[in-house]
Write a protein that holds these residues in place. Structure first.
Motif, mmCIF file in Angstrom:
data_model
loop_
_atom_site.group_PDB
_atom_site.id
_atom_site.type_symbol
_atom_site.label_atom_id
_atom_site.label_comp_id
_atom_site.label_asym_id
_atom_site.label_seq_id
_atom_site.Cartn_x
_atom_site.Cartn_y
_atom_site.Cartn_z
ATOM 1 N N ILE A 4 0.908 -1.152 -0.067
ATOM 2 C CA ILE A 4 0.095 -0.102 0.102
ATOM 3 C C ILE A 4 0.869 1.178 0.136
ATOM 4 C CG2 ILE A 4 -1.720 1.379 1.298
ATOM 5 C CD1 ILE A 4 -2.698 -1.454 2.509
ATOM 6 N N ALA A 5 0.769 1.920 -1.023
ATOM 7 C CA ALA A 5 1.472 3.228 -1.122
ATOM 8 C C ALA A 5 0.804 4.579 -1.130
ATOM 9 C CB ALA A 5 2.574 3.217 -2.130
ATOM 10 N N GLU A 6 1.356 5.448 -0.522
ATOM 11 C CA GLU A 6 0.536 6.758 -0.709
ATOM 12 C C GLU A 6 1.661 7.878 -0.870
ATOM 13 O OE1 GLU A 6 -0.650 8.345 3.365
ATOM 14 O OE2 GLU A 6 -2.378 9.317 2.469
ATOM 15 N N ALA A 7 1.406 8.860 -1.789
ATOM 16 C CA ALA A 7 2.107 9.808 -2.071
ATOM 17 C C ALA A 7 1.461 11.148 -2.327
ATOM 18 C CB ALA A 7 3.376 9.242 -3.162
ATOM 19 N N GLY A 8 2.090 12.033 -2.252
ATOM 20 C CA GLY A 8 1.537 13.450 -2.561
ATOM 21 C C GLY A 8 1.498 13.528 -4.097
ATOM 22 N N THR A 9 1.004 14.995 -4.094
ATOM 23 C CA THR A 9 0.868 15.384 -5.466
ATOM 24 C C THR A 9 2.199 15.767 -5.742
ATOM 25 O OG1 THR A 9 -1.279 16.437 -4.962
ATOM 26 C CG2 THR A 9 -0.396 17.307 -6.892
ATOM 27 N N GLY A 10 2.196 15.503 -7.374
ATOM 28 C CA GLY A 10 3.553 15.893 -8.085
ATOM 29 C C GLY A 10 4.744 14.849 -7.790
ATOM 30 N N VAL A 11 4.347 13.630 -7.264
ATOM 31 C CA VAL A 11 5.354 12.471 -7.025
ATOM 32 C C VAL A 11 5.639 12.015 -8.348
ATOM 33 C CG1 VAL A 11 6.021 10.454 -5.730
ATOM 34 C CG2 VAL A 11 5.289 12.367 -4.479
ATOM 35 N N GLY A 12 4.397 11.758 -8.945
ATOM 36 C CA GLY A 12 4.885 10.668 -10.032
ATOM 37 C C GLY A 12 4.315 9.284 -9.758
ATOM 38 N N LYS A 13 3.245 9.286 -9.243
ATOM 39 C CA LYS A 13 2.566 8.012 -8.673
ATOM 40 C C LYS A 13 2.297 7.193 -9.860
ATOM 41 C CE LYS A 13 -0.623 10.059 -6.368
ATOM 42 N NZ LYS A 13 0.013 11.333 -6.293
ATOM 43 N N SER A 14 1.728 7.676 -10.958
ATOM 44 C CA SER A 14 1.557 6.721 -12.125
ATOM 45 C C SER A 14 2.463 5.940 -12.772
ATOM 46 C CB SER A 14 0.750 7.329 -13.062
ATOM 47 O OG SER A 14 -0.644 8.085 -12.535
ATOM 48 N N PHE A 15 3.556 6.771 -13.031
ATOM 49 C CA PHE A 15 4.760 5.840 -13.615
ATOM 50 C C PHE A 15 5.319 5.212 -12.597
ATOM 51 C CE2 PHE A 15 6.426 8.872 -17.376
ATOM 52 C CZ PHE A 15 4.980 9.075 -17.916
ATOM 53 N N ALA A 16 5.502 5.442 -11.256
ATOM 54 C CA ALA A 16 6.055 4.662 -10.074
ATOM 55 C C ALA A 16 5.525 3.248 -10.350
ATOM 56 C CB ALA A 16 6.184 5.548 -8.976
ATOM 57 N N TYR A 17 4.191 3.206 -10.603
ATOM 58 C CA TYR A 17 3.738 1.737 -10.622
ATOM 59 C C TYR A 17 3.453 1.327 -11.823
ATOM 60 C CZ TYR A 17 -1.093 3.920 -11.027
ATOM 61 O OH TYR A 17 -2.091 4.663 -11.505
ATOM 62 N N LEU A 18 3.230 1.948 -12.952
ATOM 63 C CA LEU A 18 3.125 1.405 -14.249
ATOM 64 C C LEU A 18 4.334 0.764 -14.549
ATOM 65 C CD1 LEU A 18 1.036 4.409 -16.017
ATOM 66 C CD2 LEU A 18 0.195 1.939 -15.624
ATOM 67 N N VAL A 19 5.522 1.572 -14.569
ATOM 68 C CA VAL A 19 6.822 0.953 -15.150
ATOM 69 C C VAL A 19 7.246 -0.461 -14.689
ATOM 70 C CG1 VAL A 19 9.286 1.332 -15.325
ATOM 71 C CG2 VAL A 19 7.707 3.115 -15.894
ATOM 72 N N PRO A 20 7.035 -0.524 -13.368
ATOM 73 C CA PRO A 20 7.526 -2.163 -12.861
ATOM 74 C C PRO A 20 6.398 -2.974 -13.168
ATOM 75 C CG PRO A 20 7.690 -0.526 -11.035
ATOM 76 C CD PRO A 20 7.323 0.356 -12.167
ATOM 77 N N VAL A 21 5.138 -2.582 -13.238
ATOM 78 C CA VAL A 21 3.997 -3.389 -13.600
ATOM 79 C C VAL A 21 4.066 -3.742 -15.050
ATOM 80 C CG1 VAL A 21 1.648 -3.576 -13.816
ATOM 81 C CG2 VAL A 21 2.400 -2.885 -11.824
ATOM 82 N N ILE A 22 4.297 -2.815 -15.952
ATOM 83 C CA ILE A 22 4.326 -3.239 -17.443
ATOM 84 C C ILE A 22 5.501 -4.130 -17.491
ATOM 85 C CG2 ILE A 22 5.222 -2.258 -19.637
ATOM 86 C CD1 ILE A 22 3.386 0.410 -18.567
ATOM 87 N N ASP A 23 6.866 -3.910 -16.760
ATOM 88 C CA ASP A 23 8.060 -4.883 -16.957
ATOM 89 C C ASP A 23 7.720 -6.132 -16.649
ATOM 90 O OD1 ASP A 23 11.147 -4.953 -17.225
ATOM 91 O OD2 ASP A 23 10.702 -5.447 -15.152
ATOM 92 N N PHE A 24 6.978 -6.184 -15.503
ATOM 93 C CA PHE A 24 6.446 -7.436 -15.098
ATOM 94 C C PHE A 24 5.788 -8.325 -16.124
ATOM 95 C CE2 PHE A 24 2.955 -10.036 -13.311
ATOM 96 C CZ PHE A 24 3.737 -11.140 -12.991
ATOM 97 N N ALA A 25 4.419 -7.751 -16.753
ATOM 98 C CA ALA A 25 3.913 -8.210 -17.731
ATOM 99 C C ALA A 25 4.529 -8.578 -18.859
ATOM 100 C CB ALA A 25 2.839 -7.168 -17.627
#
Length: 135
Positions: free
Chosen positions: A80-101
């Motif tokens: 479970i991850a929580e981060a503020g505005t402007g951290v870049g959350k979408s890329f932070a989870y998308l890149v490892p998930v796409i790599d896994f897929a």
């Protein structure tokens, strides 16, 4: 804030604390499969994002979240991850998930709370990453 299994981990480094040292060069950015995802090769100060976007701003929190996501995938654990505005959350989870897929040949599901975030992922973030990621 990042919660791993039963451990609670909070991180909020001030700007300039993380110097991005130890960033590996982007040619090492390959689907990790059973290997550790090279977060620095993508999110580091000299990573692939910084090369592709001249106005890229290194964000230690984004790098930390991406590493936590990659670790959770590799360890088959919950995160479970929580981060503020402007951290870049979408890329932070998308890149490892796409790599896994890509590496595993498995499908992944990303659930969003709002249709606007879903549209952002489908219309903006994922197409942008398809043009950046080397796989």
């Amino acid at each position: 804030m990042i919660l791993r299994e039963q451990e609670i981990f909070t991180s909020s480094p001030q700007r300039g604390e993380d110097k991005g040292e130890g960033d590996s060069p982007h040619p090492n950015l390959l689907p990790f499969g059973e290997k550790e995802f090279p977060v620095a090769a993508f999110f580091g100060k000299d990573g692939l994002l910084s090369e592709r976007f001249k106005d890229y701003e290194y964000r230690p929190q984004q790098r930390e979240m991406a590493q936590a996501v990659a670790d959770a995938i590799r360890n088959r654990s919950h995160l479970i991850a929580e981060a503020g505005t402007g951290v870049g959350k979408s890329f932070a989870y998308l890149v490892p998930v796409i790599d896994f897929a890509v590496a595993s040949g498995k499908k992944v599901v990303i659930s969003t709370n709002t249709i606007s975030l879903q549209e952002q992922l489908v219309r903006k973030d994922i197409p942008l990453l398809k043009g950046i990621l080397p796989f």
